[in-house]
Design an enzyme around this catalytic site. Structure first.
Site, PDB file in Angstrom:
ATOM      1  N   GLY A  13      -9.836 -11.004 -15.640  1.00 52.80           N
ATOM      2  CA  GLY A  13     -10.667 -11.960 -16.372  1.00 52.80           C
ATOM      3  C   GLY A  13     -10.944 -11.626 -17.818  1.00 52.80           C
ATOM      4  N   SER A  14     -10.066 -10.862 -18.463  1.00 52.27           N
ATOM      5  CA  SER A  14     -10.338 -10.529 -19.873  1.00 52.27           C
ATOM      6  C   SER A  14     -10.198 -11.756 -20.769  1.00 52.27           C
ATOM      7  CB  SER A  14      -9.440  -9.383 -20.352  1.00 52.27           C
ATOM      8  OG  SER A  14      -8.102  -9.796 -20.441  1.00 52.27           O
ATOM      9  N   ASN A  15      -9.299 -12.669 -20.435  1.00 56.49           N
ATOM     10  CA  ASN A  15      -9.210 -13.911 -21.221  1.00 56.49           C
ATOM     11  C   ASN A  15     -10.436 -14.786 -20.998  1.00 56.49           C
ATOM     12  OD1 ASN A  15      -6.553 -14.325 -22.786  1.00 56.49           O
ATOM     13  ND2 ASN A  15      -5.932 -13.321 -20.880  1.00 56.49           N
ATOM     14  N   LYS A  66      -2.339 -26.500   0.321  1.00 52.96           N
ATOM     15  CA  LYS A  66      -2.711 -26.511  -1.099  1.00 52.96           C
ATOM     16  C   LYS A  66      -3.508 -27.784  -1.417  1.00 52.96           C
ATOM     17  CE  LYS A  66       0.435 -25.139  -4.195  1.00 52.96           C
ATOM     18  NZ  LYS A  66       0.004 -24.035  -5.072  1.00 52.96           N
ATOM     19  N   MET A  91      -2.988 -16.904 -10.697  1.00 55.86           N
ATOM     20  CA  MET A  91      -1.618 -16.599 -10.283  1.00 55.86           C
ATOM     21  C   MET A  91      -1.181 -17.461  -9.098  1.00 55.86           C
ATOM     22  SD  MET A  91      -1.055 -14.610 -12.708  1.00 55.86           S
ATOM     23  CE  MET A  91       0.392 -13.574 -12.527  1.00 55.86           C
ATOM     24  N   ARG A  92      -1.227 -18.765  -9.321  1.00 53.58           N
ATOM     25  CA  ARG A  92      -0.941 -19.701  -8.246  1.00 53.58           C
ATOM     26  C   ARG A  92      -0.387 -20.973  -8.881  1.00 53.58           C
ATOM     27  NH1 ARG A  92      -2.386 -19.512  -3.157  1.00 53.58           N
ATOM     28  NH2 ARG A  92      -3.276 -17.444  -3.317  1.00 53.58           N
ATOM     29  N   LEU A  93       0.615 -21.570  -8.246  1.00 57.08           N
ATOM     30  CA  LEU A  93       1.144 -22.826  -8.783  1.00 57.08           C
ATOM     31  C   LEU A  93       0.119 -23.938  -8.582  1.00 57.08           C
ATOM     32  CD1 LEU A  93       4.899 -23.054  -7.704  1.00 57.08           C
ATOM     33  CD2 LEU A  93       3.974 -22.903 -10.024  1.00 57.08           C
ATOM     34  N   ASN A 108      -2.445 -23.450 -19.751  1.00 61.43           N
ATOM     35  CA  ASN A 108      -2.221 -22.102 -19.225  1.00 61.43           C
ATOM     36  C   ASN A 108      -1.831 -21.171 -20.363  1.00 61.43           C
ATOM     37  OD1 ASN A 108      -1.698 -20.030 -17.238  1.00 61.43           O
ATOM     38  ND2 ASN A 108       0.492 -20.432 -17.492  1.00 61.43           N
ATOM     39  N   HIS A 110       0.341 -17.605 -21.081  1.00 61.22           N
ATOM     40  CA  HIS A 110       1.359 -16.768 -20.458  1.00 61.22           C
ATOM     41  C   HIS A 110       1.761 -15.649 -21.432  1.00 61.22           C
ATOM     42  CE1 HIS A 110       4.462 -15.743 -17.638  1.00 61.22           C
ATOM     43  NE2 HIS A 110       5.284 -15.597 -18.662  1.00 61.22           N
TER      44      HIS A 110
HETATM   45  C1  GAR Z   1      -2.836 -12.560 -18.863  1.00 61.05           C
HETATM   46  O1  GAR Z   1      -2.012 -11.674 -19.572  1.00 61.05           O
HETATM   47  C2  GAR Z   1      -2.149 -13.899 -18.657  1.00 61.05           C
HETATM   48  O2  GAR Z   1      -1.344 -14.265 -19.752  1.00 61.05           O
HETATM   49  C3  GAR Z   1      -1.311 -13.630 -17.428  1.00 61.05           C
HETATM   50  O3  GAR Z   1      -2.175 -12.896 -16.607  1.00 61.05           O
HETATM   51  C4  GAR Z   1      -3.019 -12.068 -17.415  1.00 61.05           C
HETATM   52  C5  GAR Z   1      -4.444 -12.219 -16.935  1.00 61.05           C
HETATM   53  O4  GAR Z   1      -5.291 -11.276 -17.561  1.00 61.05           O
HETATM   54  N1  GAR Z   1      -0.857 -14.846 -16.832  1.00 61.05           N
HETATM   55  C6  GAR Z   1       0.339 -14.988 -16.251  1.00 61.05           C
HETATM   56  O5  GAR Z   1       1.140 -14.082 -16.124  1.00 61.05           O
HETATM   57  C7  GAR Z   1       0.660 -16.405 -15.754  1.00 61.05           C
HETATM   58  N2  GAR Z   1       1.986 -16.494 -15.276  1.00 61.05           N
HETATM   59  P1  GAR Z   1      -6.869 -11.436 -17.514  1.00 61.05           P
HETATM   60  O6  GAR Z   1      -7.248 -11.690 -16.046  1.00 61.05           O
HETATM   61  O7  GAR Z   1      -7.407 -10.129 -17.990  1.00 61.05           O
HETATM   62  O8  GAR Z   1      -7.243 -12.589 -18.393  1.00 61.05           O
END
Ligand code: GAR
Length: 189
Positions: A13-15, A66, A91-93, A108, A110
């Site tokens: 969850g840093s984002n 789903k 991390m789920r479609l 999203n 990435h």
């Molecule tokens: C982030 O780097 C994001 O870009 C990636 O997961 C990480 C989550 O970090 N997402 C993917 O790879 C999507 N395919 P966070 O939980 O610290 O925000």
């Protein structure tokens, strides 16, 4: 009126934290109204609690399909009058129920320059592939895995001898800067 954002996460969850921080310091004019997680024990939930943000945590295994859990998510999004969904390490479609109810309103982030290195472990894959330019992508979500129209990208050149951990740190820093900016642009410009 401030718009309402729901963040979806599955992990650290840093984002999510960077988005909260931007809303708190006034660079992002939006309410972070809801966190949705598919892993009730993930650290993102603790961050939400620290900031008094409501959480909808579900376990996909508790549902038949789903469609069934996404119907529940849509109910929650409607209850909180969510304008925009920001996936941040979810991390789920995303399936048809969410896509139909929130068309063009799910984005999203990435950690790679899409369409290269979609899916999981993208940074490691790019590093092991020997790429010289790393980057991140923010895009609208469609039914594919990390596909959908690109909104913005940022990149940087790998330094001589830089380790995968160092690259990863720079990627995350870039993500934390760009995601709130893009959210602000989408919601308020
Ligand atoms: C982030 O780097 C994001 O870009 C990636 O997961 C990480 C989550 O970090 N997402 C993917 O790879 C999507 N395919 P966070 O939980 O610290 O925000």
């Amino acid at each position: 009126m401030m718009k309402n954002i729901a963040v979806f996460a599955s992990g650290f969850g840093s984002n999510f934290e960077a988005i909260i921080e931007a809303a708190n310091n006034g660079t992002l004019h939006a309410n972070i109204a809801l966190l949705v997680v598919d892993k009730p024990a993930c650290y993102a939930v603790e961050r939400a609690h620290n900031h008094n943000i409501p959480v909808f945590a579900f376990n996909p295994k508790d549902y038949d399909s789903k469609e069934a859990y996404e119907k529940e998510i849509v109910k929650q999004l409607q209850a909180y009058q969510i304008d925009l969904v920001a996936l941040a390490g979810y991390m789920r479609l995303v399936g048809s129920v969410l896509l139909e109810n929130y068309a063009h309103r799910i984005i999203n982030i990435h950690p790679a320059l899409l369409p290269s290195f979609p899916g999981t472990h993208s940074i490691e894959k790019a590093y092991n592939h020997g790429v010289k330019v790393f980057g991140i992508t923010i895009h609208y979500v469609d039914a594919g895995m990390d596909t959908g129209p690109i909104i913005d990208q940022e990149s940087f050149k790998k330094k001589e001898g830089e380790s995968v951990e160092e690259v990863e740190t720079r990627i995350h820093q870039l993500e934390h800067q760009l995601y709130p900016k893009v959210l602000e642009r989408i919601l308020n410009h």
